[in-house]
Design an enzyme around this catalytic site. Structure first.
Site, PDB file in Angstrom:
ATOM      1  N   GLU A  74     -11.032  -1.933   5.931  1.00 42.90           N
ATOM      2  CA  GLU A  74      -9.807  -2.322   6.627  1.00 42.90           C
ATOM      3  C   GLU A  74      -9.998  -2.242   8.133  1.00 42.90           C
ATOM      4  O   GLU A  74      -9.712  -3.167   8.874  1.00 42.90           O
ATOM      5  CB  GLU A  74      -8.671  -1.393   6.189  1.00 42.90           C
ATOM      6  CG  GLU A  74      -7.373  -1.583   6.972  1.00 42.90           C
ATOM      7  CD  GLU A  74      -6.283  -0.608   6.539  1.00 42.90           C
ATOM      8  OE1 GLU A  74      -6.607   0.387   5.875  1.00 42.90           O
ATOM      9  OE2 GLU A  74      -5.119  -0.860   6.865  1.00 42.90           O
ATOM     10  N   ASN A  97      -4.901   5.969  16.447  1.00 39.55           N
ATOM     11  CA  ASN A  97      -6.089   5.862  17.287  1.00 39.55           C
ATOM     12  C   ASN A  97      -6.647   7.231  17.672  1.00 39.55           C
ATOM     13  O   ASN A  97      -7.834   7.353  17.954  1.00 39.55           O
ATOM     14  CB  ASN A  97      -5.783   5.014  18.523  1.00 39.55           C
ATOM     15  CG  ASN A  97      -5.669   3.538  18.165  1.00 39.55           C
ATOM     16  OD1 ASN A  97      -5.680   3.180  16.978  1.00 39.55           O
ATOM     17  ND2 ASN A  97      -5.566   2.687  19.166  1.00 39.55           N
ATOM     18  N   SER A 105       0.565   6.960   2.778  1.00 43.02           N
ATOM     19  CA  SER A 105       1.171   8.106   3.461  1.00 43.02           C
ATOM     20  C   SER A 105       2.265   8.751   2.633  1.00 43.02           C
ATOM     21  O   SER A 105       2.886   8.116   1.787  1.00 43.02           O
ATOM     22  CB  SER A 105       1.784   7.660   4.787  1.00 43.02           C
ATOM     23  OG  SER A 105       0.835   7.070   5.617  1.00 43.02           O
ATOM     24  N   SER A 130       3.989  -0.683   3.613  1.00 47.22           N
ATOM     25  CA  SER A 130       4.234  -2.049   4.103  1.00 47.22           C
ATOM     26  C   SER A 130       4.353  -3.019   2.943  1.00 47.22           C
ATOM     27  O   SER A 130       3.636  -2.916   1.962  1.00 47.22           O
ATOM     28  CB  SER A 130       3.084  -2.494   5.014  1.00 47.22           C
ATOM     29  OG  SER A 130       3.089  -1.701   6.177  1.00 47.22           O
ATOM     30  N   GLN A 148       0.843  -1.185   0.000  1.00 51.37           N
ATOM     31  CA  GLN A 148       0.000   0.000   0.000  1.00 51.37           C
ATOM     32  C   GLN A 148       0.877   1.233   0.000  1.00 51.37           C
ATOM     33  O   GLN A 148       1.960   1.235   0.589  1.00 51.37           O
ATOM     34  CB  GLN A 148      -0.927  -0.013   1.194  1.00 51.37           C
ATOM     35  CG  GLN A 148      -0.218  -0.270   2.504  1.00 51.37           C
ATOM     36  CD  GLN A 148      -1.024   0.181   3.688  1.00 51.37           C
ATOM     37  OE1 GLN A 148      -1.835   1.077   3.580  1.00 51.37           O
ATOM     38  NE2 GLN A 148      -0.783  -0.437   4.829  1.00 51.37           N
TER      39      GLN A 148
END
Lengths: 383, 326
Positions: free
Chosen positions: A245, A366, A128, A162, A125
């Site tokens: 996701e 989070n 960012s 990743s 992916q």
């Protein structure tokens, strides 16, 4: 409400269990964040695919079994219980594939899904950027249409990608309207990582492995057919992926149930039975893992009855990531001095602890998830 | 495998919610607290008329013959309204204990509220309004009819739950009821009630956070407030499926019933305390006043979180089931 498995579900479970018992490697594979481990995990993906277990919820024509999400959860339970290898194809199978199914063309489905299921094409992916982390809408990597309109020319930089070190393809969003800002003018593009102009630079993680990488795009030409979901619609397409996701597919409950079962075994073996504080803490984690499993079943039943997973999926993401950290913290606490050894008999707990710490950060921190919950579930005013 | 309620179950709960929102306002709840015995006979009659009180009474006694899955959403709605009186004790514990006896008729027609003290509690709630009291006696369950209370009624934190001390629990009628099953029923129903209560407290706090302005904006726009409320919601929403699952385990009397009920009550009690604290903090000084309606819901939560076994009591029961007894 009927929480018993149907005969059909039971048969499916038994079939999965039997296959896994016969095929899961006896020794754990090396980490897929190493060259050797990546190759071995790719072979494992092909073995799964040959038997139809690689993507059970996909339609049969693309290599799946057409199983519903409940069966997918059952498969995941058997998969994690069996000690099978981690899924090197997870970014493709669990994140990209649902988006391709939803917004992709028939050609894209036929082209991309089967090799993804077989591990022949492993996906990374590329969300960012150095200046677009939590604030993902400030993406600056550009896509410009070639003069003849047949190709995107990509320039810019992605980071924290990743699997990118050894993967074959990546997916990401690029600013294709130079006049646009924030969520507008972005396009979702699929890119072969061996295209000239692509440079992948591994980044060593906290655990020392190179699980993620930077990707540099320097006049990278890809066909416009690699656009997923329409020009300028990249943000919505990406959010569909992100919702799924966080909501269901990224972290199915079974891995946490299995981790907590391991923790309980550890506690039984080395814990002090008179230490009530530790006993309570282990019990709390059992309840959390069980609670997450039940919450997922509730969500999946809702989806099967025609509902959708919305922003409440952010609740899931916070819950599993914090539970995972707590599980590993507690294990290290139980292990005492053994927890400092990297190569000892408890290596997997130390590795797992380091990995768990990435959970509250990746797939949207989070803190961002709490903002989403507050804004969209609790309907609090935007800042 | 199907983890959902039927449309009938949803509709009954929605009808109850509608009635409570329309008729049982916070102002009426406050009136019940501040006058009389913490009971609202008109509300009780209304619940009897709707069939809410008789949901778990067998059809042979004129009830609806529902199981815990049919009932759990109704109790949740009553919790959302902080409905006063012996709700859990009558419509769940009483119905299970007295179904099949002539006493069940008084539950169905609303004439005879029932209360209970099955864990050997020192303070028994609702005796002033419930003439029938279920008590644990000799490993079984006895029914006391108009027992004598010692020293009269005691005012409790929750104005909808007056307390008393029973000095003499002898002389009751022995029932053929399973004590463990009834205490599980009380704990689970209280968990469902707390779930509704928690949801309501967060809704009240959300309204306030949208309305109250400081530093030129609604306080709900500040991340500190957003995250406080998101964390409380997290605890509440992850107690929900545990409560629904326990209702199914109870209805089907599965081998894991006690474990599942205890997990539900432990999570619901903790979530309610968290919701109360968070809602109070969002309100600031206003939340600390007598006139703010939030207090009615917080005090109910503080009274019910330990009722029928605290989070710690139930966590230990889960520990015994999962880790093995000590």
């Amino acid at each position: 409400m009927d929480l018993r498995e149907t005969a059909d579900e039971q048969a499916f479970r038994e079939e999965a269990r039997a296959w896994l018992a016969a095929h899961v490697p006896a020794e754990p594979l090396p980490s897929f964040d190493t060259a050797e481990g990546f190759a071995l995990h790719r072979t494992w993906e092909a073995e799964l695919a040959d038997a139809g277990w690689s993507a059970v919820s996909w339609p049969v024509e693309y290599g799946g079994r057409g199983a519903d999400y409940l069966k997918w959860l059952i498969f995941e339970e058997e998969y994690w219980r069996s000690g099978a290898p981690g899924r090197v194809s997870q970014n493709g199978i669990f994140l990209l594939a649902p988006t391709i199914m939803e917004v992709g063309t028939d050609e894209q489905k036929a082209r991309f899904l089967p090799p993804m299921a077989r591990g022949e094409e492993v996906w990374a992916q590329a969300w960012s950027e150095p200046d677009a982390g939590s604030d993902m809408a400030s993406i600056r990597s550009k896509g410009t249409l070639s003069d003849d309109g047949t190709e995107w020319i990509l320039n810019g930089q992605k980071i924290w990608a990743s699997r990118a070190v050894w993967a074959d393809w990546c997916f990401g969003i690029f600013r294709t309207d130079p006049e646009s800002s924030r969520h507008k003018g972005l396009t979702f593009i699929l890119i072969p990582l061996d295209t000239p102009g692509v440079t992948v630079r591994p980044i060593a993680q906290l655990d020392g492995d190179t699980g993620f990488a930077e990707i540099f795009f320097d006049d990278v030409h890809v066909p416009v057919e690699n656009t997923l979901g329409g020009v300028g619609r990249g943000w919505n397409v990406a959010m569909a992926t992100a919702g799924f996701e966080r909501g269901v597919s990224l972290r199915s409950p079974a891995r946490f149930n299995v981790a907590v079962e391991r923790l309980i075994k550890l506690w039984v073996r080395i814990g002090d039975p008179d230490d009530d504080t530790m006993r309570d803490a282990v019990t709390d984690l059992w309840m959390q893992a069980e609670g997450y499993r039940l919450h997922t079943y509730l969500t999946v039943t809702k989806m099967l009855e025609g509902g959708t997973v919305g922003s409440e999926s952010s609740l899931n993401k916070i819950f599993w990531s914090e539970m995972d950290v707590r599980t590993h913290e507690l294990a290290l606490q139980l292990l005492g001095p053994e927890a400092e050894r990297l190569d000892g008999p408890y290596e997997s707990w130390v590795d797992g602890f380091l990995f768990s710490l990435s959970g509250p950060i990746y797939a949207g921190t989070n803190e961002v998830q709490r903002n989403i919950i507050a804004d969209r579930v609790l309907n609090l005013p935007r800042a | 495998m199907q983890f959902s309620f039927t449309s009938d179950q949803h509709e009954f709960a929605a009808g109850l919610r509608e009635m409570l929102e329309r008729e049982f306002t916070a102002a009426r709840l406050r009136h019940v607290w501040e006058s009389g015995d913490g009971h609202d006979p008109a509300l009780w009659a209304r619940l009897a008329e709707m069939g809410v009180l008789s949901m778990m009474v067998p059809e042979s006694e004129g009830g609806l013959g529902g199981d815990f899955v049919d009932t759990v959403l109704l109790v949740e709605e009553l919790g959302r309204a902080a409905a006063p009186g012996p709700i859990v004790e009558t419509m769940v514990v009483g119905a299970l204990a007295l179904g099949g006896t002539t006493w069940a008729a008084g539950i169905v027609d609303g004439s005879t509220p029932v209360t209970a003290a099955l864990l050997g509690e020192r303070y028994v709630p609702h005796t002033a309004v419930a003439p029938l009291v279920l008590v644990a006696h000799g490993g079984g369950v006895d029914l006391l009819d108009h027992p004598v209370v010692d020293g009269g009624e005691i005012e409790g934190l929750d104005g909808g739950r007056r307390l008393a001390i029973l000095t003499d629990i002898t002389g009751g009628t022995m029932l053929s009821a399973d004590l463990d099953r009834l205490t599980d029923a009380g704990a689970l129903a209280t968990a469902a009630y707390l779930l509704g209560l928690s949801t309501r407290m967060l809704a009240i706090a959300g309204d306030y956070a949208r309305d109250r302005r400081q530093f030129g904006q609604p306080i709900g726009a500040f991340q500190a407030v957003k995250h406080l409320m998101a964390d409380a919601l997290l605890k509440v929403e992850f107690s929900r499926p545990a409560i629904y699952r326990a209702a199914w385990s109870f209805a089907n009397d599965t081998p894991d019933r006690a474990r599942d009920v205890s997990m539900a009550k432990a999570l619901a009690s903790d979530a309610a305390l968290k919701a109360a604290r968070s809602a109070l903090q969002v309100h600031g000084a206003i939340g600390y006043t007598w006139e703010c309606d939030l207090q009615l819901f917080m005090k109910k939560a503080w009274a019910l979180a330990p009722a029928w076994g605290s989070a710690q009591h139930h966590r230990r029961r889960v520990a015994d089931a999962v880790l093995g007894p000590r």
